[in-house]
Design a protein around this motif. Structure first.
Motif: not given
Length: 122
Positions: A58-59, A72-74, A83-84, A110-112
């Motif tokens: 995230y940083n 964005i949530s990790v 990643l959501n 995994t990129n969502k």
């Protein structure tokens, strides 16, 4: 009769307290409790490592000012990152994934992520 009731009541209380104080675990060899304690500590270490990796990813995303990381949530688990959320531009979807892949400790991404629709847009 009162004495008898009092004696039965005291016996019931004593029995229930004894049963209540037992842990329900079978008796084991000395040292087995040490293994149990160390076994239960391992998941905490894994969760701690996952939280640390999540913060690192995230940083790394936040350092890129053109990306709105607030949406964005990790999620990190044993090096696998998911990643959501949403980004403002389609080009940022791949950029965020590349940033995450560049963080030490990340084994897969995994990129969502999706592109945020503008107000009034369809």
């Amino acid at each position: 009769m009162k004495t008898f009731r009092l004696a039965v009541g005291a016996a019931l209380v004593a029995t229930s307290l004894t049963a209540w104080s037992q842990t329900g675990e079978p008796a084991s060899a000395p040292g087995a409790s040490a293994m149990t304690a160390s076994g239960s500590a391992a998941p905490a270490t894994g969760r701690k490592a996952n939280r640390a990796l999540r913060r690192q990813v995230y940083n790394a995303i936040v350092k890129h000012k053109e990306i709105s990381a607030g949406n964005i949530s990790v999620v990190a688990k044993d090096g696998a990152v998911t990643l959501n959320g949403t980004v403002t531009d389609a080009s940022q979807v791949g950029t965020v994934a590349e940033i995450a892949k560049g963080v030490p400790g990340v084994t897969s991404v995994t990129n969502k992520l999706t592109v945020e629709k503008p107000f009034g847009g369809m």
